[in-house]
Structure formats: structure tokens, C-alpha cells
Design a protein around this motif. Structure first.
Motif, PDB file in Angstrom:
ATOM      1  N   TRP A   3       0.834  -1.206   0.000  1.00 45.69           N
ATOM      2  CA  TRP A   3       0.000   0.000   0.000  1.00 45.69           C
ATOM      3  C   TRP A   3       0.865   1.252   0.000  1.00 45.69           C
ATOM      4  O   TRP A   3       2.013   1.212   0.436  1.00 45.69           O
ATOM      5  CB  TRP A   3      -0.883   0.025   1.258  1.00 45.69           C
ATOM      6  CG  TRP A   3      -1.857  -1.087   1.310  1.00 45.69           C
ATOM      7  CD1 TRP A   3      -1.685  -2.295   1.921  1.00 45.69           C
ATOM      8  CD2 TRP A   3      -3.143  -1.124   0.713  1.00 45.69           C
ATOM      9  NE1 TRP A   3      -2.791  -3.069   1.755  1.00 45.69           N
ATOM     10  CE2 TRP A   3      -3.706  -2.379   1.013  1.00 45.69           C
ATOM     11  CE3 TRP A   3      -3.884  -0.226  -0.033  1.00 45.69           C
ATOM     12  CZ2 TRP A   3      -4.971  -2.745   0.581  1.00 45.69           C
ATOM     13  CZ3 TRP A   3      -5.148  -0.595  -0.458  1.00 45.69           C
ATOM     14  CH2 TRP A   3      -5.673  -1.841  -0.149  1.00 45.69           C
ATOM     15  N   CYS A   4       0.277   2.360  -0.427  1.00 43.08           N
ATOM     16  CA  CYS A   4       0.951   3.649  -0.372  1.00 43.08           C
ATOM     17  C   CYS A   4      -0.023   4.685   0.200  1.00 43.08           C
ATOM     18  O   CYS A   4      -1.171   4.781  -0.240  1.00 43.08           O
ATOM     19  CB  CYS A   4       1.400   4.079  -1.764  1.00 43.08           C
ATOM     20  SG  CYS A   4       2.273   5.652  -1.760  1.00 43.08           S
ATOM     21  N   GLN A   6      -1.525   8.236   0.506  1.00 48.01           N
ATOM     22  CA  GLN A   6      -1.689   9.250  -0.528  1.00 48.01           C
ATOM     23  C   GLN A   6      -1.686  10.682   0.005  1.00 48.01           C
ATOM     24  O   GLN A   6      -1.933  11.609  -0.745  1.00 48.01           O
ATOM     25  CB  GLN A   6      -2.990   8.998  -1.296  1.00 48.01           C
ATOM     26  CG  GLN A   6      -3.006   7.677  -2.020  1.00 48.01           C
ATOM     27  CD  GLN A   6      -1.906   7.574  -3.044  1.00 48.01           C
ATOM     28  OE1 GLN A   6      -1.801   8.397  -3.937  1.00 48.01           O
ATOM     29  NE2 GLN A   6      -1.054   6.568  -2.907  1.00 48.01           N
ATOM     30  N   HIS A  11       3.304   9.669   1.981  1.00 48.79           N
ATOM     31  CA  HIS A  11       3.638   8.734   0.894  1.00 48.79           C
ATOM     32  C   HIS A  11       4.377   7.493   1.386  1.00 48.79           C
ATOM     33  O   HIS A  11       5.239   6.952   0.710  1.00 48.79           O
ATOM     34  CB  HIS A  11       4.436   9.429  -0.211  1.00 48.79           C
ATOM     35  CG  HIS A  11       3.611  10.391  -0.981  1.00 48.79           C
ATOM     36  ND1 HIS A  11       2.675   9.992  -1.891  1.00 48.79           N
ATOM     37  CD2 HIS A  11       3.569  11.746  -0.947  1.00 48.79           C
ATOM     38  CE1 HIS A  11       2.088  11.049  -2.408  1.00 48.79           C
ATOM     39  NE2 HIS A  11       2.608  12.132  -1.843  1.00 48.79           N
ATOM     40  N   TRP A  12       4.061   7.035   2.596  1.00 49.44           N
ATOM     41  CA  TRP A  12       4.674   5.844   3.177  1.00 49.44           C
ATOM     42  C   TRP A  12       4.224   4.622   2.381  1.00 49.44           C
ATOM     43  O   TRP A  12       3.058   4.470   2.061  1.00 49.44           O
ATOM     44  CB  TRP A  12       4.211   5.724   4.628  1.00 49.44           C
ATOM     45  CG  TRP A  12       4.863   4.642   5.411  1.00 49.44           C
ATOM     46  CD1 TRP A  12       4.330   3.441   5.727  1.00 49.44           C
ATOM     47  CD2 TRP A  12       6.157   4.678   6.001  1.00 49.44           C
ATOM     48  NE1 TRP A  12       5.212   2.716   6.475  1.00 49.44           N
ATOM     49  CE2 TRP A  12       6.349   3.460   6.657  1.00 49.44           C
ATOM     50  CE3 TRP A  12       7.169   5.633   6.031  1.00 49.44           C
ATOM     51  CZ2 TRP A  12       7.512   3.153   7.338  1.00 49.44           C
ATOM     52  CZ3 TRP A  12       8.322   5.320   6.713  1.00 49.44           C
ATOM     53  CH2 TRP A  12       8.488   4.098   7.363  1.00 49.44           C
ATOM     54  N   VAL A  13       5.146   3.739   2.045  1.00 50.11           N
ATOM     55  CA  VAL A  13       4.840   2.498   1.339  1.00 50.11           C
ATOM     56  C   VAL A  13       5.077   1.355   2.326  1.00 50.11           C
ATOM     57  O   VAL A  13       6.114   1.306   2.985  1.00 50.11           O
ATOM     58  CB  VAL A  13       5.719   2.346   0.084  1.00 50.11           C
ATOM     59  CG1 VAL A  13       5.413   1.040  -0.632  1.00 50.11           C
ATOM     60  CG2 VAL A  13       5.512   3.531  -0.861  1.00 50.11           C
ATOM     61  N   CYS A  23      -2.765   4.501   7.641  1.00 47.66           N
ATOM     62  CA  CYS A  23      -1.326   4.445   7.411  1.00 47.66           C
ATOM     63  C   CYS A  23      -0.630   4.256   8.763  1.00 47.66           C
ATOM     64  O   CYS A  23      -0.914   4.990   9.708  1.00 47.66           O
ATOM     65  CB  CYS A  23      -0.868   5.748   6.753  1.00 47.66           C
ATOM     66  SG  CYS A  23       0.923   5.913   6.622  1.00 47.66           S
ATOM     67  N   ALA A  34      -0.111   0.364  -4.010  1.00 52.00           N
ATOM     68  CA  ALA A  34       1.094   0.983  -4.558  1.00 52.00           C
ATOM     69  C   ALA A  34       1.150   0.750  -6.067  1.00 52.00           C
ATOM     70  O   ALA A  34       0.711  -0.283  -6.567  1.00 52.00           O
ATOM     71  CB  ALA A  34       2.329   0.394  -3.895  1.00 52.00           C
ATOM     72  N   GLN A  38       6.324   2.060  -7.342  1.00 51.22           N
ATOM     73  CA  GLN A  38       6.424   2.087  -5.879  1.00 51.22           C
ATOM     74  C   GLN A  38       6.721   0.692  -5.340  1.00 51.22           C
ATOM     75  O   GLN A  38       7.521   0.534  -4.424  1.00 51.22           O
ATOM     76  CB  GLN A  38       5.143   2.630  -5.266  1.00 51.22           C
ATOM     77  CG  GLN A  38       4.952   4.106  -5.492  1.00 51.22           C
ATOM     78  CD  GLN A  38       3.564   4.576  -5.136  1.00 51.22           C
ATOM     79  OE1 GLN A  38       2.573   3.847  -5.286  1.00 51.22           O
ATOM     80  NE2 GLN A  38       3.464   5.817  -4.676  1.00 51.22           N
ATOM     81  N   ARG A  39       6.083  -0.331  -5.916  1.00 53.17           N
ATOM     82  CA  ARG A  39       6.327  -1.712  -5.480  1.00 53.17           C
ATOM     83  C   ARG A  39       7.764  -2.127  -5.772  1.00 53.17           C
ATOM     84  O   ARG A  39       8.430  -2.722  -4.928  1.00 53.17           O
ATOM     85  CB  ARG A  39       5.348  -2.675  -6.156  1.00 53.17           C
ATOM     86  CG  ARG A  39       3.925  -2.533  -5.683  1.00 53.17           C
ATOM     87  CD  ARG A  39       3.035  -3.661  -6.172  1.00 53.17           C
ATOM     88  NE  ARG A  39       3.098  -3.905  -7.587  1.00 53.17           N
ATOM     89  CZ  ARG A  39       2.256  -3.432  -8.497  1.00 53.17           C
ATOM     90  NH1 ARG A  39       1.258  -2.662  -8.123  1.00 53.17           N
ATOM     91  NH2 ARG A  39       2.400  -3.726  -9.778  1.00 53.17           N
ATOM     92  N   PHE A  42      10.080  -0.393  -3.343  1.00 53.15           N
ATOM     93  CA  PHE A  42       9.905  -0.975  -2.010  1.00 53.15           C
ATOM     94  C   PHE A  42      10.661  -2.298  -1.905  1.00 53.15           C
ATOM     95  O   PHE A  42      11.401  -2.531  -0.944  1.00 53.15           O
ATOM     96  CB  PHE A  42       8.415  -1.184  -1.732  1.00 53.15           C
ATOM     97  CG  PHE A  42       8.126  -1.816  -0.407  1.00 53.15           C
ATOM     98  CD1 PHE A  42       8.135  -1.056   0.753  1.00 53.15           C
ATOM     99  CD2 PHE A  42       7.830  -3.166  -0.310  1.00 53.15           C
ATOM    100  CE1 PHE A  42       7.853  -1.639   1.985  1.00 53.15           C
ATOM    101  CE2 PHE A  42       7.556  -3.748   0.914  1.00 53.15           C
ATOM    102  CZ  PHE A  42       7.569  -2.980   2.057  1.00 53.15           C
TER     103      PHE A  42
END
Length: 55
Positions: A3-4, A6, A11-13, A23, A34, A38-39, A42
Motif C-alpha cells: 500500500w501507499c 496518498q 507517501h509511506w509504502v 497508514c 502501490a 512504488q512496489r 519498495f
């Protein structure tokens, strides 16, 4: 699932279940799955943490 957050500031992944509600970093409820980039980022970062340090 990855997840990301928004929110503009966060913007934590992170990895979480489909039932994630907030979050873990900022506590906001603005989560989306994500993106591919982003994936990939990560997974690269997490893999780098697992590599043994060489002297």
C-alpha cells in the motif's frame, strides 16, 4: 499487498492486508495500492536491508 499513503506529507509504502484502514506512519486513511514503480522501489529497498554488510 503493498500500500501507499496518498497524503501530501507522507507517501509511506508498506505491506498490509486488504483490510488496512490507516497508514501506520501518519494515521491517515488515504491509502491506495502501490503503483508498479512504488512496489519495485519498495522491494529493492527491503532486499538491500537483507544483504549482509561486507567489510
Amino acid at each position: 499487498m503493498i500500500w501507499c499513503c496518498q497524503t501530501k506529507e507522507c507517501h509511506w509504502v508498506f505491506i498490509g492486508s486488504a483490510r488496512e484502514q490507516v497508514c501506520p506512519e501518519c494515521g491517515k486513511r488515504s491509502l491506495l495500492p502501490a503503483t508498479r514503480e512504488q512496489r519495485k522501489s519498495f522491494v529493492r529497498e527491503q532486499t538491500a536491508l537483507l544483504r549482509p554488510k561486507t567489510s
